[in-house]
Write a protein that holds these residues in place. Structure first.
Motif, PDB file in Angstrom:
ATOM      1  N   GLU A 318       0.818  -1.214   0.000  1.00  0.00           N
ATOM      2  CA  GLU A 318       0.000   0.000   0.000  1.00  0.00           C
ATOM      3  C   GLU A 318       0.852   1.265   0.000  1.00  0.00           C
ATOM      4  N   GLU A 319       2.166   1.103   0.081  1.00  0.00           N
ATOM      5  CA  GLU A 319       3.049   2.267   0.041  1.00  0.00           C
ATOM      6  C   GLU A 319       3.362   2.632  -1.409  1.00  0.00           C
ATOM      7  N   PHE A 320       3.246   3.915  -1.724  1.00  0.00           N
ATOM      8  CA  PHE A 320       3.596   4.397  -3.057  1.00  0.00           C
ATOM      9  C   PHE A 320       5.086   4.693  -3.078  1.00  0.00           C
ATOM     10  N   ASP A 321       5.846   3.877  -3.798  1.00  0.00           N
ATOM     11  CA  ASP A 321       7.299   4.032  -3.812  1.00  0.00           C
ATOM     12  C   ASP A 321       7.862   3.635  -5.173  1.00  0.00           C
ATOM     13  N   PRO A 322       8.015   4.592  -6.080  1.00  0.00           N
ATOM     14  CA  PRO A 322       8.581   4.261  -7.396  1.00  0.00           C
ATOM     15  C   PRO A 322       9.964   3.645  -7.332  1.00  0.00           C
ATOM     16  N   ASP A 323      10.708   3.888  -6.254  1.00  0.00           N
ATOM     17  CA  ASP A 323      12.053   3.313  -6.167  1.00  0.00           C
ATOM     18  C   ASP A 323      12.039   1.814  -5.915  1.00  0.00           C
ATOM     19  N   ARG A 324      10.873   1.244  -5.689  1.00  0.00           N
ATOM     20  CA  ARG A 324      10.814  -0.221  -5.591  1.00  0.00           C
ATOM     21  C   ARG A 324      11.158  -0.854  -6.941  1.00  0.00           C
ATOM     22  N   TRP A 325      11.136  -0.049  -8.017  1.00  0.00           N
ATOM     23  CA  TRP A 325      11.440  -0.555  -9.347  1.00  0.00           C
ATOM     24  C   TRP A 325      12.910  -0.459  -9.692  1.00  0.00           C
ATOM     25  N   LEU A 326      13.716   0.046  -8.768  1.00  0.00           N
ATOM     26  CA  LEU A 326      15.156   0.026  -8.984  1.00  0.00           C
ATOM     27  C   LEU A 326      15.666  -1.415  -8.999  1.00  0.00           C
ATOM     28  N   PRO A 327      16.703  -1.717  -9.772  1.00  0.00           N
ATOM     29  CA  PRO A 327      17.237  -3.082  -9.785  1.00  0.00           C
ATOM     30  C   PRO A 327      17.610  -3.546  -8.380  1.00  0.00           C
ATOM     31  N   SER A 328      17.199  -4.737  -8.051  1.00  0.00           N
ATOM     32  CA  SER A 328      17.515  -5.375  -6.763  1.00  0.00           C
ATOM     33  C   SER A 328      16.876  -4.679  -5.569  1.00  0.00           C
ATOM     34  N   ALA A 329      15.879  -3.821  -5.789  1.00  0.00           N
ATOM     35  CA  ALA A 329      15.176  -3.212  -4.650  1.00  0.00           C
ATOM     36  C   ALA A 329      14.521  -4.319  -3.829  1.00  0.00           C
ATOM     37  N   PRO A 330      14.661  -4.278  -2.507  1.00  0.00           N
ATOM     38  CA  PRO A 330      14.156  -5.383  -1.682  1.00  0.00           C
ATOM     39  C   PRO A 330      12.641  -5.478  -1.646  1.00  0.00           C
ATOM     40  N   HIS A 331      11.944  -4.413  -2.021  1.00  0.00           N
ATOM     41  CA  HIS A 331      10.480  -4.444  -1.941  1.00  0.00           C
ATOM     42  C   HIS A 331       9.858  -4.346  -3.328  1.00  0.00           C
ATOM     43  N   GLY A 332      10.579  -4.834  -4.347  1.00  0.00           N
ATOM     44  CA  GLY A 332      10.082  -4.814  -5.712  1.00  0.00           C
ATOM     45  C   GLY A 332       9.267  -6.049  -6.041  1.00  0.00           C
ATOM     46  N   PRO A 333       8.936  -6.223  -7.325  1.00  0.00           N
ATOM     47  CA  PRO A 333       8.087  -7.352  -7.729  1.00  0.00           C
ATOM     48  C   PRO A 333       8.829  -8.680  -7.615  1.00  0.00           C
ATOM     49  N   ALA A 334       8.073  -9.721  -7.263  1.00  0.00           N
ATOM     50  CA  ALA A 334       8.666 -11.051  -7.148  1.00  0.00           C
ATOM     51  C   ALA A 334       8.839 -11.701  -8.515  1.00  0.00           C
ATOM     52  N   GLY A 335       8.028 -11.314  -9.490  1.00  0.00           N
ATOM     53  CA  GLY A 335       8.114 -11.905 -10.821  1.00  0.00           C
ATOM     54  C   GLY A 335       7.172 -11.194 -11.766  1.00  0.00           C
ATOM     55  N   GLY A 336       7.355 -11.416 -13.077  1.00  0.00           N
ATOM     56  CA  GLY A 336       6.552 -10.724 -14.065  1.00  0.00           C
ATOM     57  C   GLY A 336       5.067 -10.974 -13.940  1.00  0.00           C
ATOM     58  N   GLN A 337       4.675 -12.163 -13.485  1.00  0.00           N
ATOM     59  CA  GLN A 337       3.255 -12.471 -13.372  1.00  0.00           C
ATOM     60  C   GLN A 337       2.581 -11.686 -12.256  1.00  0.00           C
ATOM     61  N   HIS A 338       3.385 -11.007 -11.415  1.00  0.00           N
ATOM     62  CA  HIS A 338       2.818 -10.231 -10.313  1.00  0.00           C
ATOM     63  C   HIS A 338       2.633  -8.758 -10.671  1.00  0.00           C
ATOM     64  N   TYR A 339       2.965  -8.403 -11.909  1.00  0.00           N
ATOM     65  CA  TYR A 339       2.750  -7.030 -12.361  1.00  0.00           C
ATOM     66  C   TYR A 339       2.063  -7.090 -13.714  1.00  0.00           C
ATOM     67  N   VAL A 340       0.755  -6.821 -13.715  1.00  0.00           N
ATOM     68  CA  VAL A 340      -0.056  -7.011 -14.924  1.00  0.00           C
ATOM     69  C   VAL A 340      -0.987  -5.815 -15.148  1.00  0.00           C
ATOM     70  N   PRO A 341      -0.452  -4.584 -15.220  1.00  0.00           N
ATOM     71  CA  PRO A 341      -1.330  -3.424 -15.403  1.00  0.00           C
ATOM     72  C   PRO A 341      -2.043  -3.417 -16.749  1.00  0.00           C
ATOM     73  N   PHE A 342      -1.539  -4.191 -17.712  1.00  0.00           N
ATOM     74  CA  PHE A 342      -2.172  -4.245 -19.027  1.00  0.00           C
ATOM     75  C   PHE A 342      -2.811  -5.602 -19.295  1.00  0.00           C
ATOM     76  N   GLY A 343      -3.051  -6.370 -18.239  1.00  0.00           N
ATOM     77  CA  GLY A 343      -3.746  -7.636 -18.384  1.00  0.00           C
ATOM     78  C   GLY A 343      -2.806  -8.803 -18.613  1.00  0.00           C
ATOM     79  N   TRP A 344      -3.413  -9.948 -18.910  1.00  0.00           N
ATOM     80  CA  TRP A 344      -2.688 -11.207 -19.036  1.00  0.00           C
ATOM     81  C   TRP A 344      -2.645 -11.674 -20.485  1.00  0.00           C
ATOM     82  N   ALA A 345      -1.553 -12.322 -20.847  1.00  0.00           N
ATOM     83  CA  ALA A 345      -1.479 -12.978 -22.152  1.00  0.00           C
ATOM     84  C   ALA A 345      -2.500 -14.109 -22.177  1.00  0.00           C
ATOM     85  N   PRO A 346      -3.097 -14.408 -23.324  1.00  0.00           N
ATOM     86  CA  PRO A 346      -2.825 -13.814 -24.643  1.00  0.00           C
ATOM     87  C   PRO A 346      -3.740 -12.652 -24.987  1.00  0.00           C
TER      88      PRO A 346
END
Length: 402
Positions: A318-346
């Protein structure tokens, strides 16, 4: 409007590991891995439905794979997202914002107007002012329903109006497809090229589907970008400094690559305030989802917003933190399937890359050319409806240094 449509779903979702029955015919699939698999399995066969005329005559249509349509759109988008295309998109947004300087405005509606009207020529170019007005009126009607501002049960003498507006917009698309005699740089052109195989009704459906898509989520994302820039002046200053160190020509040439801080900011806006909030899918083929069996005629509901707020995979979601997207940020995404702002394939949004670029360009305009000022007592808040909407978010747009 309900200020959080997800409130009553969070507890059951957490208790069930993200997959649970809401009703006996509707399965909520909020777990990232289960959602990705369900969407893949449900849309493994992406053949378009038969044409209406063929259905009436009880004969099969020429089969057309949806992948063929998407591939044609993707090829056209590579041109539309190029240097000239982004420059033209930026100029349209600039013109629309400049025309709205001065008076007190409902900023979420301004964001939708700027987003939709600047994207419209990318979908359907060369419209007359009258036809453009019909397409825009249909978009506004759909958006009002999406934002909960339309009447839920209008009296009979007004219930025909949304259908009438939609029919007029469809006729505009039909005429544009029928009259097209030369290649155009828009997303309607690939559909015109496939008209012989698609047939008119499937072609109109394809174009109107894209028009509907640009009438909702892009504007909602733009409103949330405005909200975060206004309520987080520290980040607005960081973005302004980044834009001061590059040129518009470089932005047009490289897209998001020349503005990495802004790119992180936009990605975090899309994670924190994801639109649409939920997606209901009809079951096309028997499915098994995380141990649950689904039959044709039932439904499952996906929620990018719930995936993006899943504390199992996001630290401090719930924290807004763009720096979570820095490489190796400890609070970034666990994997690509956990970030889907444009939906899922296919069935993910074909315009994802262009959408990101549009939001970066909007940030540049709001951080370098224009400023938004709220009334002194204004304290805007976010509501989570079908799309996230900033409430109490009225303000004035002015030209910086003007």
């Amino acid at each position: 409007m309900d200020t959080d449509v997800l409130r009553d779903l969070r507890g059951p979702s957490a208790a069930a590991g993200g997959v649970f029955w809401q009703t006996e015919r509707q399965l909520m699939v909020f777990d990232a891995d289960a959602a990705a698999q369900a969407n893949t399995d449900n849309y493994a066969d992406l053949t378009l439905p038969d044409r209406l005329l063929d259905l009436l005559l009880r004969r099969p249509s020429t089969p057309v794979s949806w992948k063929r349509v998407r591939s044609a759109w993707m090829a056209q988008l590579r041109t539309l997202s190029g240097e000239e295309g982004l420059a033209a998109l930026d100029a349209r947004m600039d013109s629309l914002l400049r025309a709205r300087t001065g008076p007190l405005l409902n900023l979420p509606w301004l964001a939708h107007e700027v987003s939709f009207r600047s994207l419209l020529p990318i979908v359907l170019d060369g419209l007359s002012p009258q036809d453009s007005a019909k397409i825009t009126e249909d978009a506004i009607a759909k958006l009002a329903r999406l934002m909960g501002e339309a009447e839920e049960d209008p009296p009979w003498w007004r219930s025909w109006r949304p259908l009438s507006i939609q029919v007029k917009a469809g006729l505009v698309v039909r005429r544009a497809l029928r009259r097209r005699t030369r290649a155009a740089q828009d997303l309607t052109q690939p559909i015109a090229d496939l008209l012989g195989d698609l047939g008119m009704d499937r072609a109109v459906d394809a174009v109107t589907a894209v028009l509907t898509a640009i009438a909702g989520p892009p504007g909602a994302a733009a409103a949330c970008v405005m909200y975060e820039l206004v309520t987080r002046p520290d980040w607005a200053n960081r973005l302004a400094a980044e834009f001061a160190a590059t040129t518009t020509a470089e932005l047009y040439r490289s897209g998001t690559r020349s503005a990495p801080v802004t790119h992180r900011f936009v990605k975090e806006v899309l994670r924190r305030w994801t639109s649409p909030t939920m997606l209901t899918r009809s079951v096309r083929t028997p499915l098994r989802v995380a141990g649950h069996d689904l039959e044709v005629g039932q439904h499952f509901v996906l929620s990018p917003a719930m995936v993006h707020q899943d504390a199992r995979y996001w630290r401090d979601p719930e924290e807004f933190d763009p720096d979570r997207w820095l490489p190796s940020a400890p609070h970034g995404p666990a994997g690509g399937q956990h970030y889907v702002p444009f939906g899922w394939a296919p069935t993910a949004c074909v315009g994802a890359g262009l959408g990101l670029c549009q939001l970066v360009l909007l940030c540049r305009l709001l951080c370098t050319t224009y400023r938004i000022d709220l009334p002194g007592a204004a304290v805007p808040t976010m509501a989570i409806g079908p799309v996230p909407v900033p409430l109490g978010f009225d303000g004035r747009v002015s030209v910086r240094g003007g």
